[in-house]
Motif scaffolding. Sequence first.
Motif, PDB file in Angstrom:
ATOM      1  N   GLY A 473       0.800  -1.214   0.000  1.00  0.00           N
ATOM      2  CA  GLY A 473       0.000   0.000   0.000  1.00  0.00           C
ATOM      3  C   GLY A 473       0.833   1.264   0.000  1.00  0.00           C
ATOM      4  N   MET A 474       2.152   1.137  -0.019  1.00  0.00           N
ATOM      5  CA  MET A 474       3.084   2.264  -0.122  1.00  0.00           C
ATOM      6  C   MET A 474       4.170   1.907  -1.111  1.00  0.00           C
ATOM      7  SD  MET A 474       3.779   3.714   3.741  1.00  0.00           S
ATOM      8  CE  MET A 474       2.509   4.595   4.648  1.00  0.00           C
ATOM      9  N   THR A 475       4.775   2.919  -1.694  1.00  0.00           N
ATOM     10  CA  THR A 475       5.906   2.684  -2.577  1.00  0.00           C
ATOM     11  C   THR A 475       7.193   2.564  -1.757  1.00  0.00           C
ATOM     12  OG1 THR A 475       6.383   5.042  -2.887  1.00  0.00           O
ATOM     13  CG2 THR A 475       4.787   4.025  -4.390  1.00  0.00           C
ATOM     14  N   PRO A 476       8.231   1.927  -2.295  1.00  0.00           N
ATOM     15  CA  PRO A 476       9.494   1.781  -1.549  1.00  0.00           C
ATOM     16  C   PRO A 476      10.156   3.104  -1.186  1.00  0.00           C
ATOM     17  CG  PRO A 476       9.428   0.279  -3.417  1.00  0.00           C
ATOM     18  CD  PRO A 476       8.266   1.199  -3.579  1.00  0.00           C
ATOM     19  N   GLN A 477       9.902   4.152  -1.975  1.00  0.00           N
ATOM     20  CA  GLN A 477      10.544   5.450  -1.731  1.00  0.00           C
ATOM     21  C   GLN A 477       9.758   6.326  -0.760  1.00  0.00           C
ATOM     22  OE1 GLN A 477       9.250   4.312  -4.561  1.00  0.00           O
ATOM     23  NE2 GLN A 477       8.403   5.902  -5.856  1.00  0.00           N
ATOM     24  N   THR A 478       8.738   5.778  -0.117  1.00  0.00           N
ATOM     25  CA  THR A 478       7.929   6.519   0.856  1.00  0.00           C
ATOM     26  C   THR A 478       8.611   6.507   2.222  1.00  0.00           C
ATOM     27  OG1 THR A 478       5.904   5.889  -0.311  1.00  0.00           O
ATOM     28  CG2 THR A 478       5.665   6.704   1.940  1.00  0.00           C
ATOM     29  N   VAL A 479       8.747   7.684   2.825  1.00  0.00           N
ATOM     30  CA  VAL A 479       9.329   7.784   4.168  1.00  0.00           C
ATOM     31  C   VAL A 479       8.197   7.638   5.176  1.00  0.00           C
ATOM     32  CG1 VAL A 479      10.715   9.178   5.751  1.00  0.00           C
ATOM     33  CG2 VAL A 479      11.138   9.290   3.281  1.00  0.00           C
ATOM     34  N   ASN A 480       7.834   6.395   5.445  1.00  0.00           N
ATOM     35  CA  ASN A 480       6.728   6.108   6.341  1.00  0.00           C
ATOM     36  C   ASN A 480       6.675   4.605   6.575  1.00  0.00           C
ATOM     37  OD1 ASN A 480       4.404   6.566   7.920  1.00  0.00           O
ATOM     38  ND2 ASN A 480       3.621   8.080   6.470  1.00  0.00           N
ATOM     39  N   ALA A 481       5.674   4.152   7.291  1.00  0.00           N
ATOM     40  CA  ALA A 481       5.443   2.728   7.531  1.00  0.00           C
ATOM     41  C   ALA A 481       3.968   2.576   7.856  1.00  0.00           C
ATOM     42  CB  ALA A 481       6.311   2.222   8.688  1.00  0.00           C
ATOM     43  N   TYR A 482       3.453   1.340   7.795  1.00  0.00           N
ATOM     44  CA  TYR A 482       2.036   1.173   8.111  1.00  0.00           C
ATOM     45  C   TYR A 482       1.713  -0.234   8.570  1.00  0.00           C
ATOM     46  CZ  TYR A 482       1.255  -1.177   3.547  1.00  0.00           C
ATOM     47  OH  TYR A 482       1.289  -2.043   2.471  1.00  0.00           O
ATOM     48  N   TYR A 483       0.545  -0.343   9.220  1.00  0.00           N
ATOM     49  CA  TYR A 483      -0.076  -1.618   9.570  1.00  0.00           C
ATOM     50  C   TYR A 483      -1.425  -1.676   8.866  1.00  0.00           C
ATOM     51  CZ  TYR A 483      -2.780  -5.109  12.128  1.00  0.00           C
ATOM     52  OH  TYR A 483      -3.578  -6.191  12.445  1.00  0.00           O
ATOM     53  N   ARG A 484      -1.758  -2.820   8.263  1.00  0.00           N
ATOM     54  CA  ARG A 484      -3.054  -2.999   7.618  1.00  0.00           C
ATOM     55  C   ARG A 484      -3.755  -4.172   8.292  1.00  0.00           C
ATOM     56  NH1 ARG A 484      -3.594  -2.655   1.230  1.00  0.00           N
ATOM     57  NH2 ARG A 484      -1.815  -4.071   1.330  1.00  0.00           N
ATOM     58  N   SER A 485      -4.923  -3.885   8.890  1.00  0.00           N
ATOM     59  CA  SER A 485      -5.597  -4.893   9.710  1.00  0.00           C
ATOM     60  C   SER A 485      -6.113  -6.063   8.884  1.00  0.00           C
ATOM     61  CB  SER A 485      -6.749  -4.251  10.484  1.00  0.00           C
ATOM     62  OG  SER A 485      -7.735  -3.741   9.606  1.00  0.00           O
ATOM     63  N   THR A 486      -6.651  -5.819   7.680  1.00  0.00           N
ATOM     64  CA  THR A 486      -7.222  -6.915   6.898  1.00  0.00           C
ATOM     65  C   THR A 486      -6.146  -7.870   6.388  1.00  0.00           C
ATOM     66  OG1 THR A 486      -7.255  -5.411   5.004  1.00  0.00           O
ATOM     67  CG2 THR A 486      -9.331  -5.753   6.185  1.00  0.00           C
ATOM     68  N   MET A 487      -4.910  -7.399   6.291  1.00  0.00           N
ATOM     69  CA  MET A 487      -3.782  -8.250   5.914  1.00  0.00           C
ATOM     70  C   MET A 487      -3.006  -8.730   7.142  1.00  0.00           C
ATOM     71  SD  MET A 487      -3.284  -8.619   2.545  1.00  0.00           S
ATOM     72  CE  MET A 487      -3.325  -7.824   0.937  1.00  0.00           C
ATOM     73  N   ASN A 488      -3.250  -8.054   8.292  1.00  0.00           N
ATOM     74  CA  ASN A 488      -2.453  -8.287   9.502  1.00  0.00           C
ATOM     75  C   ASN A 488      -0.959  -8.236   9.166  1.00  0.00           C
ATOM     76  OD1 ASN A 488      -2.169  -8.717  12.276  1.00  0.00           O
ATOM     77  ND2 ASN A 488      -1.984 -10.925  12.027  1.00  0.00           N
ATOM     78  N   GLU A 489      -0.569  -7.132   8.527  1.00  0.00           N
ATOM     79  CA  GLU A 489       0.812  -6.980   8.067  1.00  0.00           C
ATOM     80  C   GLU A 489       1.399  -5.666   8.557  1.00  0.00           C
ATOM     81  OE1 GLU A 489       0.606  -6.985   3.805  1.00  0.00           O
ATOM     82  OE2 GLU A 489      -0.200  -4.958   3.693  1.00  0.00           O
ATOM     83  N   ILE A 490       2.717  -5.660   8.741  1.00  0.00           N
ATOM     84  CA  ILE A 490       3.476  -4.453   9.061  1.00  0.00           C
ATOM     85  C   ILE A 490       4.455  -4.220   7.924  1.00  0.00           C
ATOM     86  CG2 ILE A 490       3.211  -4.411  11.563  1.00  0.00           C
ATOM     87  CD1 ILE A 490       5.790  -6.020  11.806  1.00  0.00           C
ATOM     88  N   VAL A 491       4.491  -2.979   7.425  1.00  0.00           N
ATOM     89  CA  VAL A 491       5.213  -2.695   6.190  1.00  0.00           C
ATOM     90  C   VAL A 491       6.164  -1.524   6.394  1.00  0.00           C
ATOM     91  CG1 VAL A 491       4.963  -2.152   3.731  1.00  0.00           C
ATOM     92  CG2 VAL A 491       3.214  -3.540   4.885  1.00  0.00           C
ATOM     93  N   GLY A 536      -6.168 -12.525  13.862  1.00  0.00           N
ATOM     94  CA  GLY A 536      -4.932 -12.780  13.132  1.00  0.00           C
ATOM     95  C   GLY A 536      -5.112 -13.006  11.651  1.00  0.00           C
ATOM     96  N   ASP A 537      -6.330 -13.350  11.227  1.00  0.00           N
ATOM     97  CA  ASP A 537      -6.617 -13.529   9.807  1.00  0.00           C
ATOM     98  C   ASP A 537      -7.111 -12.247   9.156  1.00  0.00           C
ATOM     99  OD1 ASP A 537      -5.970 -16.304   9.747  1.00  0.00           O
ATOM    100  OD2 ASP A 537      -7.890 -16.735  10.728  1.00  0.00           O
ATOM    101  N   GLY A 538      -7.197 -11.186   9.934  1.00  0.00           N
ATOM    102  CA  GLY A 538      -7.610  -9.901   9.383  1.00  0.00           C
ATOM    103  C   GLY A 538      -9.102  -9.669   9.403  1.00  0.00           C
ATOM    104  N   ASN A 539      -9.843 -10.473  10.149  1.00  0.00           N
ATOM    105  CA  ASN A 539     -11.298 -10.344  10.183  1.00  0.00           C
ATOM    106  C   ASN A 539     -11.766  -9.610  11.425  1.00  0.00           C
ATOM    107  OD1 ASN A 539     -11.660 -11.946   7.806  1.00  0.00           O
ATOM    108  ND2 ASN A 539     -11.305 -13.770   9.048  1.00  0.00           N
ATOM    109  N   LEU A 540     -12.748  -8.721  11.254  1.00  0.00           N
ATOM    110  CA  LEU A 540     -13.385  -8.101  12.403  1.00  0.00           C
ATOM    111  C   LEU A 540     -14.049  -9.192  13.230  1.00  0.00           C
ATOM    112  CD1 LEU A 540     -15.193  -4.832  11.193  1.00  0.00           C
ATOM    113  CD2 LEU A 540     -13.358  -5.015  12.886  1.00  0.00           C
ATOM    114  N   ARG A 541     -13.536  -9.393  14.429  1.00  0.00           N
ATOM    115  CA  ARG A 541     -14.074 -10.438  15.316  1.00  0.00           C
ATOM    116  C   ARG A 541     -13.693 -10.096  16.755  1.00  0.00           C
ATOM    117  NH1 ARG A 541     -12.118 -15.121  17.687  1.00  0.00           N
ATOM    118  NH2 ARG A 541     -10.113 -15.065  16.599  1.00  0.00           N
TER     119      ARG A 541
END
Length: 684
Positions: A473-491, A536-541
């Motif tokens: 959800g971000m490009t490699p040249q972005t000075v930032n980071a994020y968490y996405r709940s539906t993917m349960n990922e840290i980027v 953990g699977d990214g589902n609202l529960r």
Amino acid sequence: MAAFANAADNSATTATATAATAASAATAKAGAPISGIDTQYIDASVRPQDDFFAHVNGKWLKDTEIPADKSSWGTFAKLRDDTTPQLKAIIEAAQADKSAKTGTETQKIGDLYASFMDEARRDALGVKPLGGELRKIRALKDKKGLPNLVAHLSKIGVSTPYGIYVAQDMRESTQHTTYISQSGLGMPDRDYYLKMDDAKLAEIRAKYQVHVEKILALAGEKNAAAQAKAIVDFETELAKVQWTRVENRDPVKRYNKMTLAELSKLAPGYDWKAAAAAAGVGNKLDTIIVNQPSYFAGLNEVLAKTDLATLKSYFEWQLLREYAPYLSTAFKDENFAFYGTALTGTTEQEPTWKRGVATVEGALGEALGKLYVAQHFPPERKARMEELVKNLVHAYGQSIDNLEWMSPTTKKEARAKLAKFTPKIGYPDKWRDYSKLAIKRDDLVGNLMRASTFQYNYRIEKLGKPVDRTEWGMTPQTVNAYYRSTMNEIVFPAAILQPPFFDMRADDAVNYGAIGAVIGHEIGHGFDDKGSQSDGDGNLRDWWTAEDRAAFKARTDKLVKQFASYSPLPGYNLNGELTLGENIGDNAGLSIAYKAYKLSLNGKPAPVIDGLTGDQRFFMGWGQVWRIKMRDQQMVNQVKNGPHSPGQYRANGAVANMPEFYEAFGVKPGDKMYRAPEERVLVW
């Protein structure tokens, strides 16, 4: 422990700063790790026990001017500014490549940049590039044509009163579904229209209407003043029925699954079947997730009482607003006068080449990112980050196990979620395919419309297809980071993995205090007030016991109160509820990073570098990451709209809750940073 760990006055702090300067030569010998702390910015006249942020960054704050083309200036902005020339060199090489064949990414990057840089052509064309779109809007015969017009404008990136989009289903994350959400304001938030007791917002409101009038006049409208008033009145009616930013933070309240028939019953004056078909989802649509049901009921009434002429003026304005930065100098300058100067206090526009780089990033972000990481992201940086992430996840697990306020039942669920976290570092494994996007060297506005349509279709075409978990959800040249709940990922994109966030030459202390806390922050989003509602699977529960959720809320309510007490400008306190998720992220991230740092020492004592102990360098690494100065107008913007607290409150607010900070710097009752133990908040 260095002198100012137990310092009670300025003299001890001064002694430490002097020791740090003297020690730097000793630690600079070949092979010795550096502290990673910018000791030249330490202000010895400010005690860390009274204002940690000002102590770590004080000399920088005193000596640094915000650049004229920036609304704020600090570590994030500087790192972006340092990265931009690297991107420019890549783009200009593509532009100069005479061998690049039509349809290649090299051709597209070079020609898009060239089309932006041709200011003489833009001035000659004026508003002509929008001629066809303006005619479509002006040709609208009745309100029955609204669904088709809204869908078309949405595809070319123009804001409209609602947006239809495709994303992962928040209750079934293995599938894509269709959402519909409120939209359509020309100012940043509903408060700008509705807060009548705020003098600063009242001034911006007045300037906004004048700005709308000027843009319409530039487009050739003869009754621009009356149209501008009607447009602002219409947007004010939209603002009245929109949800607040705090309300929009609740993922459960935003998840309202309806059939089109149910949506049509909610807002019966609008053809939602036609809207879905025009948006490209009609033939695949069984249900739609309505983010703000009351807004759509209100929108139904607003549209019913608004005359067609006003609606046409509104859509014309929104089209002009979106594309003004890419038209002639007159449009570009007037756009900046409001969105740059009036809203953020910025006095000069960025150089044309910087805006050109940003344009290429917006349309061809991963194509540019692929070239960026090949030149500027060494493999060893990724390997070191992977090790840090493992340590942070391990420390988070230990912390969950040791929580005294959480039951074994909920701990088991929390551990299961943590085990399913997916870290992504540097750049995606699979790059975006831009082969369907046509770019022409002499058609800037056309390029941007095609790029927006390409991106729109990319999302819509996901409906009915498997979820691609390699996507970023971000490009490699972005000075930032994020968490996405539906993917349960840290980027963590490549560009943030540089000093002061991450320094390959530095001792671990500063890296854990900086990028380690950023990692912990993003993991923390999986367990903040929003993220903790997904599994953990990214589902609202709801995986919490009622007692544990209540105990969690009792702690987070204290954070709301703490940050709501901070006032960066007279009359403007932070919104503790709006910033809660980010403040939980900081609270958890810094605490977990400290635990991970201690684990990394393997029981060995941390070295003293530049006269600073390991614990002191850890916290100072955190403090210097949030180094920032902000113009008053941008501070108002940040307080009203931003989910993040301003930098000084992120730095001081997080450390003031950690007992280890008190030990590292000898903070005692009576010191300004002191919070009584019962007031301190440790969530995770």
